[in-house]
Design an enzyme around this catalytic site. Structure first.
Site, mmCIF file in Angstrom:
data_model
loop_
_atom_site.group_PDB
_atom_site.id
_atom_site.type_symbol
_atom_site.label_atom_id
_atom_site.label_comp_id
_atom_site.label_asym_id
_atom_site.label_seq_id
_atom_site.Cartn_x
_atom_site.Cartn_y
_atom_site.Cartn_z
ATOM 1 N N CYS A 114 4.125 -2.437 -2.074
ATOM 2 C CA CYS A 114 4.699 -3.702 -1.608
ATOM 3 C C CYS A 114 5.777 -3.398 -0.569
ATOM 4 C CB CYS A 114 5.316 -4.446 -2.797
ATOM 5 S SG CYS A 114 6.114 -6.005 -2.346
ATOM 6 N N GLU A 158 0.064 -11.666 -2.837
ATOM 7 C CA GLU A 158 0.935 -12.475 -1.973
ATOM 8 C C GLU A 158 1.275 -13.820 -2.601
ATOM 9 O OE1 GLU A 158 0.789 -9.131 0.125
ATOM 10 O OE2 GLU A 158 2.284 -10.725 0.140
HETATM 11 C C1 LIG Z 1 0.958 2.894 -5.116
HETATM 12 N N1 LIG Z 1 -0.321 3.122 -4.492
HETATM 13 C C2 LIG Z 1 -0.590 2.571 -3.307
HETATM 14 O O1 LIG Z 1 0.149 1.807 -2.720
HETATM 15 C C3 LIG Z 1 -1.907 2.889 -2.744
HETATM 16 C C4 LIG Z 1 -2.244 4.227 -2.469
HETATM 17 C C5 LIG Z 1 -3.499 4.520 -1.902
HETATM 18 C C6 LIG Z 1 -4.418 3.488 -1.617
HETATM 19 C C7 LIG Z 1 -4.097 2.165 -1.910
HETATM 20 C C8 LIG Z 1 -5.126 1.084 -1.643
HETATM 21 C C9 LIG Z 1 -2.843 1.848 -2.481
HETATM 22 N N2 LIG Z 1 -2.462 0.530 -2.734
HETATM 23 C C10 LIG Z 1 -2.188 -0.343 -1.714
HETATM 24 N N3 LIG Z 1 -2.401 0.052 -0.440
HETATM 25 C C11 LIG Z 1 -2.184 -0.868 0.534
HETATM 26 N N4 LIG Z 1 -2.410 -0.530 1.838
HETATM 27 C C12 LIG Z 1 -3.230 0.639 2.114
HETATM 28 C C13 LIG Z 1 -2.891 1.256 3.439
HETATM 29 N N5 LIG Z 1 -2.913 0.231 4.497
HETATM 30 C C14 LIG Z 1 -2.893 0.748 5.835
HETATM 31 C C15 LIG Z 1 -2.178 1.925 6.124
HETATM 32 C C16 LIG Z 1 -2.149 2.408 7.437
HETATM 33 C C17 LIG Z 1 -2.806 1.729 8.469
HETATM 34 C C18 LIG Z 1 -3.516 0.557 8.185
HETATM 35 C C19 LIG Z 1 -3.543 0.072 6.868
HETATM 36 CL CL1 LIG Z 1 -4.443 -1.365 6.538
HETATM 37 C C20 LIG Z 1 -2.017 -0.877 4.253
HETATM 38 C C21 LIG Z 1 -2.285 -1.499 2.917
HETATM 39 N N6 LIG Z 1 -1.728 -2.119 0.287
HETATM 40 C C22 LIG Z 1 -1.537 -2.441 -1.019
HETATM 41 N N7 LIG Z 1 -1.157 -3.707 -1.284
HETATM 42 C C23 LIG Z 1 -1.161 -4.232 -2.659
HETATM 43 S S1 LIG Z 1 -1.810 -5.893 -2.446
HETATM 44 C C24 LIG Z 1 -0.904 -6.088 -0.919
HETATM 45 C C25 LIG Z 1 -1.100 -4.718 -0.246
HETATM 46 C C26 LIG Z 1 -0.019 -4.425 0.786
HETATM 47 O O2 LIG Z 1 -0.116 -4.853 1.919
HETATM 48 N N8 LIG Z 1 1.034 -3.683 0.377
HETATM 49 C C27 LIG Z 1 2.064 -3.357 1.329
HETATM 50 N N9 LIG Z 1 -1.741 -1.586 -2.042
HETATM 51 NI NI NI Z 2 4.382 -7.423 -1.940
#
Ligand SMILES: CNC(=O)c1cccc(C)c1Nc1nc(N2CCN(c3ccccc3Cl)CC2)nc(N2CSC[C@H]2C(=O)NC)n1
Ligand code: NI
Length: 187
Positions: A114, A158
């Site tokens: 987050c 969200e």
């Molecule tokens: C603790 N482990 C982890 O965080 C976690 C760890 C590994 C994988 C995942 C999948 C995890 N989990 C997780 N990874 C994401 N991203 C993956 C990377 N990505 C991204 C990064 C770089 C360029 C473009 C992009 Cl697209 C951005 C988004 N986002 C969210 N969430 C939870 S729902 C809302 C959303 C959010 O936007 N969070 C800021 N969770």
């Molecule tokens: Ni959040």
């Protein structure tokens, strides 16, 4: 433009409020904020811009995270294949509402991150595997969308923010990786 200094962090009281419904059509100020939130997500996923402005990547952002306690979220989920420009979901949702959902739950295999939480909180975050969400767009049109898997997880994360809920509120304290019966683990 929105940068990380505009994003409030856990402990800030606004993140624990239930945000206010917005009158439709939205005001020009709210419309601009919605566009800025979506632009932040797009910028945060661009390696050059993210580096230049020190942005942390996200696929979802809720207005309370920029200290505006209103019911508006932005999601920008890129297409998985490299080079496919068409995002899976890219929109601003005003007064989003989950009107129905699956009995089955799902969680991200790697847990959730987050933009308002500057620490790693390990554990599965159980959410509905599928949701039907209604919302208004920035032009005031009403939409109804059925979502499943990653997009469903992101939208629920969200919508939690506009209800004052943080993702770690859902993690089982005794056993963070406890898997409920029939839980779908999404990787
Ligand atoms: C603790 N482990 C982890 O965080 C976690 C760890 C590994 C994988 C995942 C999948 C995890 N989990 C997780 N990874 C994401 N991203 C993956 C990377 N990505 C991204 C990064 C770089 C360029 C473009 C992009 Cl697209 C951005 C988004 N986002 C969210 N969430 C939870 S729902 C809302 C959303 C959010 O936007 N969070 C800021 N969770
Ligand atoms: Ni959040």
């Amino acid at each position: 433009m929105i940068t990380m200094k505009d994003i409030i962090k856990e402990g800030h009281p606004t993140l624990r409020l239930t945000a206010e419904e917005l009158p439709i059509p939205v005001s020009p100020e709210v419309k601009q904020l919605g566009k800025d939130m979506l632009t932040f997500l797009i910028n945060s996923q661009d390696p050059e811009l993210a580096e230049k402005y020190q942005l942390r990547a996200g696929v979802g952002l809720a207005a309370p995270q920029v200290n505006q306690s209103i019911r508006m979220i932005a999601v920008h989920i890129p297409g998985i294949e490299e080079g496919i420009d068409e995002p899976i979901l890219s929109t601003v949702m005003i007064n989003p509402k989950i009107v129905s959902h699956s009995v089955q739950n799902a969680c991200l295999a790697e847990g959730e991150g987050c933009l308002s939480v500057d620490r790693d909180v390990p554990g599965y975050v159980p959410r509905h595997s599928r949701v039907t969400v209604t919302y208004y767009d920035l032009e005031g049109n009403k939409h109804k969308k059925r979502l499943k898997n990653y997009p469903a997880i992101v939208v629920q994360h969200e919508i939690d923010h506009i209800n004052g809920i943080m993702f770690y509120d859902h993690i089982n304290e005794e056993s963070p990786y406890y898997l409920e019966e029939g839980m779908d683990v999404i990787s």
